[in-house]
Design a protein around this motif. Structure first.
Motif, PDB file in Angstrom:
ATOM      1  N   ASN A 259       8.138   4.684   4.046  1.00  0.00           N
ATOM      2  CA  ASN A 259       8.291   4.547   2.604  1.00  0.00           C
ATOM      3  C   ASN A 259       8.178   5.883   1.876  1.00  0.00           C
ATOM      4  O   ASN A 259       8.837   6.087   0.857  1.00  0.00           O
ATOM      5  N   LEU A 260       7.344   6.776   2.374  1.00  0.00           N
ATOM      6  CA  LEU A 260       7.301   8.120   1.803  1.00  0.00           C
ATOM      7  C   LEU A 260       8.658   8.805   1.949  1.00  0.00           C
ATOM      8  O   LEU A 260       9.148   9.457   1.020  1.00  0.00           O
ATOM      9  N   SER A 261       9.269   8.656   3.116  1.00  0.00           N
ATOM     10  CA  SER A 261      10.577   9.270   3.352  1.00  0.00           C
ATOM     11  C   SER A 261      11.627   8.688   2.419  1.00  0.00           C
ATOM     12  O   SER A 261      12.450   9.422   1.852  1.00  0.00           O
ATOM     13  N   MET A 262      11.597   7.371   2.232  1.00  0.00           N
ATOM     14  CA  MET A 262      12.583   6.743   1.357  1.00  0.00           C
ATOM     15  C   MET A 262      12.369   7.124  -0.105  1.00  0.00           C
ATOM     16  O   MET A 262      13.324   7.195  -0.884  1.00  0.00           O
TER      17      MET A 262
ATOM     18  N   ILE B 285       0.820  -1.211   0.000  1.00  0.00           N
ATOM     19  CA  ILE B 285       0.000   0.000   0.000  1.00  0.00           C
ATOM     20  C   ILE B 285       0.855   1.262   0.000  1.00  0.00           C
ATOM     21  O   ILE B 285       0.512   2.278  -0.613  1.00  0.00           O
ATOM     22  N   ASP B 286       2.002   1.192   0.655  1.00  0.00           N
ATOM     23  CA  ASP B 286       2.912   2.341   0.688  1.00  0.00           C
ATOM     24  C   ASP B 286       3.497   2.644  -0.688  1.00  0.00           C
ATOM     25  O   ASP B 286       3.850   3.789  -0.987  1.00  0.00           O
ATOM     26  N   ASN B 287       3.609   1.611  -1.540  1.00  0.00           N
ATOM     27  CA  ASN B 287       4.200   1.815  -2.862  1.00  0.00           C
ATOM     28  C   ASN B 287       3.330   2.646  -3.784  1.00  0.00           C
ATOM     29  O   ASN B 287       3.813   3.133  -4.808  1.00  0.00           O
ATOM     30  N   TYR B 288       2.059   2.796  -3.443  1.00  0.00           N
ATOM     31  CA  TYR B 288       1.214   3.682  -4.247  1.00  0.00           C
ATOM     32  C   TYR B 288       1.720   5.114  -4.166  1.00  0.00           C
ATOM     33  O   TYR B 288       1.628   5.877  -5.136  1.00  0.00           O
TER      34      TYR B 288
END
Length: 402
Positions: A106-109, A45-48
């Motif tokens: 994941n947003l930070s990365m 879900i974070d990959n969206y």
């Protein structure tokens, strides 16, 4: 060459964090949801967010100019936040907080992953990029080995220990990269960059999608479908299908990473000598066979031997694919094409775990590696449609002059 090794610390931090994330977070999620398909979906879900951010960030970094450079500012912002959110993942209090910490990490990365990768061609001459990619992926592979090997031991001490260690490593790597890489000093295309600044070009994503690039990106998508699905679901496969302990399942992945590390630099040299496309095709064929064989393996020792061989073939693919996608474009589009590379890998990360998880729910765990093999076969079909003649840097890579 020294700068390439130092830049490798950026890849080291990315790899160690992602490896821990993919190995241990499914075990956290398993406490809250029963369906493997749902676990697979929640892992993506974070990959969206990454799907939309990374191409834009890569394109944006092509046009950013600061006193710190055009890529480094993204590292200075993203890496500290990634370190914080990585550290607090194991301290979740329920499914909501676990998902929140996962998304924020994941947003930070996503803020610094594409700029970190784009730094390699920025500071490396055209004919040295395949070897340089081998070096930085060697560093990334070392990170994965540490994550799976040391991380599994730290996890047995306390589930938070590997995540805290990864956060500390990320901050140390940021210090090393930001102090050792000076873009104004180390860039190999300063004259080109100056003209870019003066002309202020708008590099569109659509302009990069020629026939060769589309076929190559499609092949990349399908081999990442296989790889991402296996990496994300392997700990559950080992635990629930093979009867391994959580630590043994994670440690088994270290064998894949060890082979990748040992073969990373040789793969770069062979890509330069024999051509990147040829090495990628060899890697795809080999990994197709390896994934097919894993289905029949029940012995732990034999499993680790097969994974060791698989890591060698994955090096053939992964080391040569990024320089290949860069070689099909112009220097001023490096960040944009880097974003496209991570766009398709993010698409694979989004689609693969829930799809393969659903297949596992329906047909059992043995279907995992059958699906991975089939995906590698599709990747091979598209890779064979990529025209070698559209790789302009191959001539330089082989040391042939006109």
């Amino acid at each position: 060459m020294k700068r390439t090794w130092l830049l490798g610390f950026g890849f080291f931090s990315i790899s160690i964090t992602w490896a821990l994330y993919n190995a241990f977070v499914p075990l956290f999620l398993e406490h809250y949801v029963q369906s493997i398909a749902v676990v697979g979906f929640l892992m993506t879900i974070d990959n969206y967010f990454a799907l939309f951010l990374q191409p834009w960030i890569g394109n944006r970094s092509d046009r950013t100019r600061t006193r710190y450079g055009r890529r480094i500012p993204f590292l200075l912002i993203g890496m500290p936040f990634a370190a914080i959110f990585t550290a607090i993942i194991p301290f979740h209090t329920g499914l909501f907080t676990l998902l929140l910490f996962m998304i924020l990490m994941n947003l930070s990365m996503s803020l610094y992953r594409s700029p970190t990768v784009a730094l390699m061609p920025d500071i490396t001459p055209e004919n040295g990029r395949t070897k340089a990619n081998g070096i930085i992926n060697f560093m990334g592979g070392v990170g994965s080995i540490i994550a799976f090997g040391v991380g599994s031991m730290l996890y047995n001490v306390h589930q938070s220990a590997p995540f805290i260690a990864a956060s500390i490593v990320t901050l140390i790597c940021l210090l090393v990269v930001s102090r050792s890489i000076k873009e104004e000093r180390d860039g190999v295309n300063l004259q080109t960059e100056t003209s870019i600044v003066n002309k202020k070009p708008r590099i569109s994503l659509k302009s990069q999608l020629d026939r060769t690039t589309v076929f190559l990106l499609t092949a990349i998508f399908f081999w990442f479908v296989a790889y991402q699905g296996v990496e994300t679901l392997f700990t559950l496969y080992g635990k629930n299908h093979l009867g391994l302990s959580e630590g043994d399942a994670v440690f088994s992945l270290a064998f894949f990473s060890v082979a990748f590390v040992l073969f990373a630099i040789p793969s770069g040299f062979m890509g330069k000598r024999f051509g990147k496309k040829k090495m990628i095709v060899i890697g795809i064929c080999g990994l197709f066979v390896v994934f097919a064989l894993v289905t029949f393996v029940k012995d732990l020792l034999m499993l680790r031997v097969v994974l060791l061989i698989g890591g060698m073939f994955w090096a053939c693919i992964n080391i040569n694919s990024y320089p290949f996608i860069i070689s099909t474009g112009k220097e001023e589009s490096i960040g944009t094409r880097t974003g496209l590379y991570y766009l398709v890998s993010s698409l694979a990360a989004i689609s693969s775990p829930p799809l393969l998880g659903q297949m596992i729910d329906s047909f059992g765990y043995s279907i995992l590696f059958y699906c991975a093999s089939a995906s590698m076969l599709v990747a091979l079909a598209f890779m064979l449609m990529v025209r070698q003649g559209n790789e302009p840097l191959d001539i330089a890579d082989r040391g042939i002059s006109n």
